[in-house]
Design a protein around this motif. Structure first.
Motif, PDB file in Angstrom:
ATOM      1  N   ILE A 144       0.926  -1.229  -0.098  1.00 54.95           N
ATOM      2  CA  ILE A 144      -0.256  -0.190   0.072  1.00 54.95           C
ATOM      3  C   ILE A 144       0.833   1.127  -0.005  1.00 54.95           C
ATOM      4  CG2 ILE A 144      -1.738   1.348   1.279  1.00 54.95           C
ATOM      5  CD1 ILE A 144      -2.747  -1.402   2.260  1.00 54.95           C
ATOM      6  N   LYS A 145       0.554   2.063  -0.806  1.00 52.99           N
ATOM      7  CA  LYS A 145       1.404   3.295  -0.982  1.00 52.99           C
ATOM      8  C   LYS A 145       0.644   4.582  -0.129  1.00 52.99           C
ATOM      9  CE  LYS A 145       2.877   1.756  -5.574  1.00 52.99           C
ATOM     10  NZ  LYS A 145       2.875   2.298  -7.093  1.00 52.99           N
ATOM     11  N   PRO A 146       1.213   5.525   0.034  1.00 56.29           N
ATOM     12  CA  PRO A 146       0.950   6.476   0.890  1.00 56.29           C
ATOM     13  C   PRO A 146      -0.229   7.204   0.426  1.00 56.29           C
ATOM     14  CG  PRO A 146       3.112   6.681   0.869  1.00 56.29           C
ATOM     15  CD  PRO A 146       2.674   5.551   0.032  1.00 56.29           C
ATOM     16  N   ASP A 147      -0.577   7.282  -0.999  1.00 59.76           N
ATOM     17  CA  ASP A 147      -1.811   8.181  -1.836  1.00 59.76           C
ATOM     18  C   ASP A 147      -2.480   6.986  -2.174  1.00 59.76           C
ATOM     19  OD1 ASP A 147       0.312   7.257  -3.593  1.00 59.76           O
ATOM     20  OD2 ASP A 147       0.371   9.070  -4.750  1.00 59.76           O
ATOM     21  N   ASP A 148      -2.472   5.854  -2.005  1.00 54.82           N
ATOM     22  CA  ASP A 148      -3.496   4.746  -2.468  1.00 54.82           C
ATOM     23  C   ASP A 148      -4.662   5.168  -2.204  1.00 54.82           C
ATOM     24  OD1 ASP A 148      -1.792   3.348  -4.357  1.00 54.82           O
ATOM     25  OD2 ASP A 148      -1.353   1.743  -2.757  1.00 54.82           O
ATOM     26  N   THR A 149      -5.771   4.430  -3.019  1.00 62.00           N
ATOM     27  CA  THR A 149      -6.994   4.376  -2.482  1.00 62.00           C
ATOM     28  C   THR A 149      -7.213   2.858  -2.145  1.00 62.00           C
ATOM     29  OG1 THR A 149      -8.119   5.986  -4.142  1.00 62.00           O
ATOM     30  CG2 THR A 149      -9.638   4.205  -3.253  1.00 62.00           C
ATOM     31  N   VAL A 150      -7.597   2.770  -0.982  1.00 64.68           N
ATOM     32  CA  VAL A 150      -7.876   1.345  -0.139  1.00 64.68           C
ATOM     33  C   VAL A 150      -9.241   1.166   0.077  1.00 64.68           C
ATOM     34  CG1 VAL A 150      -7.208  -0.102   1.649  1.00 64.68           C
ATOM     35  CG2 VAL A 150      -5.304   1.569   0.847  1.00 64.68           C
ATOM     36  N   LEU A 210      -3.988   2.279   9.335  1.00 64.47           N
ATOM     37  CA  LEU A 210      -3.302   2.939   8.305  1.00 64.47           C
ATOM     38  C   LEU A 210      -2.878   4.410   8.626  1.00 64.47           C
ATOM     39  CD1 LEU A 210      -5.369   1.907   5.095  1.00 64.47           C
ATOM     40  CD2 LEU A 210      -3.306   1.283   5.473  1.00 64.47           C
ATOM     41  N   GLY A 211      -3.639   5.158   9.152  1.00 62.42           N
ATOM     42  CA  GLY A 211      -3.400   6.415   9.969  1.00 62.42           C
ATOM     43  C   GLY A 211      -2.256   6.340  10.613  1.00 62.42           C
ATOM     44  N   ASP A 212      -1.966   5.457  11.512  1.00 65.01           N
ATOM     45  CA  ASP A 212      -0.865   5.380  12.561  1.00 65.01           C
ATOM     46  C   ASP A 212       0.472   5.035  11.529  1.00 65.01           C
ATOM     47  OD1 ASP A 212      -2.338   5.754  14.553  1.00 65.01           O
ATOM     48  OD2 ASP A 212      -2.723   3.608  15.127  1.00 65.01           O
ATOM     49  N   HIS A 213       0.339   4.730  10.150  1.00 62.26           N
ATOM     50  CA  HIS A 213       1.629   4.495   9.498  1.00 62.26           C
ATOM     51  C   HIS A 213       1.601   5.346   8.318  1.00 62.26           C
ATOM     52  CE1 HIS A 213       1.069   0.944  11.969  1.00 62.26           C
ATOM     53  NE2 HIS A 213       2.439   0.785  11.817  1.00 62.26           N
ATOM     54  N   ASP A 214       1.184   6.709   8.382  1.00 62.70           N
ATOM     55  CA  ASP A 214       1.377   7.812   7.451  1.00 62.70           C
ATOM     56  C   ASP A 214       0.568   7.605   6.282  1.00 62.70           C
ATOM     57  OD1 ASP A 214       3.227   9.100   9.367  1.00 62.70           O
ATOM     58  OD2 ASP A 214       5.029   7.838   8.574  1.00 62.70           O
ATOM     59  N   PHE A 270     -10.728   9.341  13.262  1.00 68.95           N
ATOM     60  CA  PHE A 270      -9.520   8.782  12.586  1.00 68.95           C
ATOM     61  C   PHE A 270      -8.490   9.872  12.416  1.00 68.95           C
ATOM     62  CE2 PHE A 270     -13.030   6.081  11.431  1.00 68.95           C
ATOM     63  CZ  PHE A 270     -12.601   4.970  11.706  1.00 68.95           C
ATOM     64  N   ALA A 271      -7.267   9.546  12.078  1.00 68.43           N
ATOM     65  CA  ALA A 271      -6.254  10.510  12.210  1.00 68.43           C
ATOM     66  C   ALA A 271      -6.461  11.615  10.917  1.00 68.43           C
ATOM     67  CB  ALA A 271      -4.784   9.878  11.766  1.00 68.43           C
ATOM     68  N   ASP A 272      -6.131  12.888  10.927  1.00 69.88           N
ATOM     69  CA  ASP A 272      -6.214  13.794   9.724  1.00 69.88           C
ATOM     70  C   ASP A 272      -4.931  13.300   8.918  1.00 69.88           C
ATOM     71  OD1 ASP A 272      -8.005  15.126  11.302  1.00 69.88           O
ATOM     72  OD2 ASP A 272      -6.729  16.406  12.429  1.00 69.88           O
ATOM     73  N   GLY A 273      -5.589  13.733   7.779  1.00 70.82           N
ATOM     74  CA  GLY A 273      -4.490  13.595   6.452  1.00 70.82           C
ATOM     75  C   GLY A 273      -4.968  12.631   5.570  1.00 70.82           C
ATOM     76  N   PHE A 274      -5.942  12.047   5.661  1.00 64.26           N
ATOM     77  CA  PHE A 274      -6.506  11.136   4.699  1.00 64.26           C
ATOM     78  C   PHE A 274      -7.764  11.001   4.794  1.00 64.26           C
ATOM     79  CE2 PHE A 274      -5.920   8.080   7.886  1.00 64.26           C
ATOM     80  CZ  PHE A 274      -6.854   7.064   7.813  1.00 64.26           C
ATOM     81  N   ASP A 275      -8.670  10.711   3.687  1.00 64.21           N
ATOM     82  CA  ASP A 275     -10.027  10.578   3.384  1.00 64.21           C
ATOM     83  C   ASP A 275     -10.519   9.511   3.971  1.00 64.21           C
ATOM     84  OD1 ASP A 275     -12.315  10.999   2.473  1.00 64.21           O
ATOM     85  OD2 ASP A 275     -11.971  10.622   0.343  1.00 64.21           O
ATOM     86  N   VAL A 276     -11.664   9.190   4.772  1.00 58.52           N
ATOM     87  CA  VAL A 276     -12.183   7.996   5.410  1.00 58.52           C
ATOM     88  C   VAL A 276     -13.442   8.092   5.008  1.00 58.52           C
ATOM     89  CG1 VAL A 276     -12.648   6.575   7.285  1.00 58.52           C
ATOM     90  CG2 VAL A 276     -10.247   7.752   7.092  1.00 58.52           C
TER      91      VAL A 276
END
Length: 171
Positions: free
Chosen positions: A11-17, A31-35, A58-64
């Motif tokens: 899984i890459k940091p900017d992937d859609t999972v 995932l949020g705990d792993h950048d 959830f951690a800020d910085g990604f779309d959930v």
């Protein structure tokens, strides 16, 4: 350990999972705990799980995002770079598990990682959960892609299979 095994698919940091059978969204927390900074889509067939996941922080910085659905109904709707499924096969028949694996693969653009309980586990199956034969499951997955990896080292009771899409033609 299962989350590590699933995330090791690449899984890459900017992937859609896409997390099929996401439950409360614990993999999003991992995932949020792993950048992770991409897009996470959690899909679960149980409305109460989706509602609880939507209320979680959830951690800020990604779309959930969380949706109530069965991925088998319309896998093309859920296109993602990487599709993961943790333990969702345990409550199915082997035929339903195979149908689900096909749907996971159809939803993926690059790769799928899923876990399953293993018949190689010598403990009593008191719960009656589906335990798949890792080699038979790998053989079934070969009908979808020749690019596979079987992992059975992280727990004695279950295994993970990685399925990769073919590399694009560069000629």
């Amino acid at each position: 350990m299962r989350f590590i095994a699933l995330a090791d698919i690449g899984i890459k940091p900017d992937d859609t999972v896409l997390d099929a059978g996401c439950g409360l969204g614990d993999f999003a927390t991992y995932l949020g705990d792993h950048d992770f900074q991409g897009r996470y889509i959690g899909v679960d067939a149980l409305p109460q799980m989706v509602e609880r996941a939507r209320r979680a922080r959830f951690a800020d910085g990604f779309d959930v995002r969380f949706e109530c659905a069965d991925i088998r109904d319309d896998p093309a709707r859920w296109q993602a770079d990487v599709v993961i499924a943790n333990g969702i096969l345990a409550m199915m028949t082997e035929e339903e598990a195979h149908e689900t694996i096909v749907s996971l693969f159809r939803a993926s653009r690059r790769a799928v990682a899923f876990t399953s309980l293993s018949i190689w586990d010598r403990s009593e199956n008191e719960e009656g959960f589906l335990r798949l034969d890792p080699l038979r499951t790998l053989d079934f997955c070969r009908t979808l892609s020749p690019r596979l990896l079987l992992r059975h080292e992280y727990f004695y009771s279950d295994f993970a299979i990685y399925m990769y899409r073919d590399l694009p033609d560069v000629n």
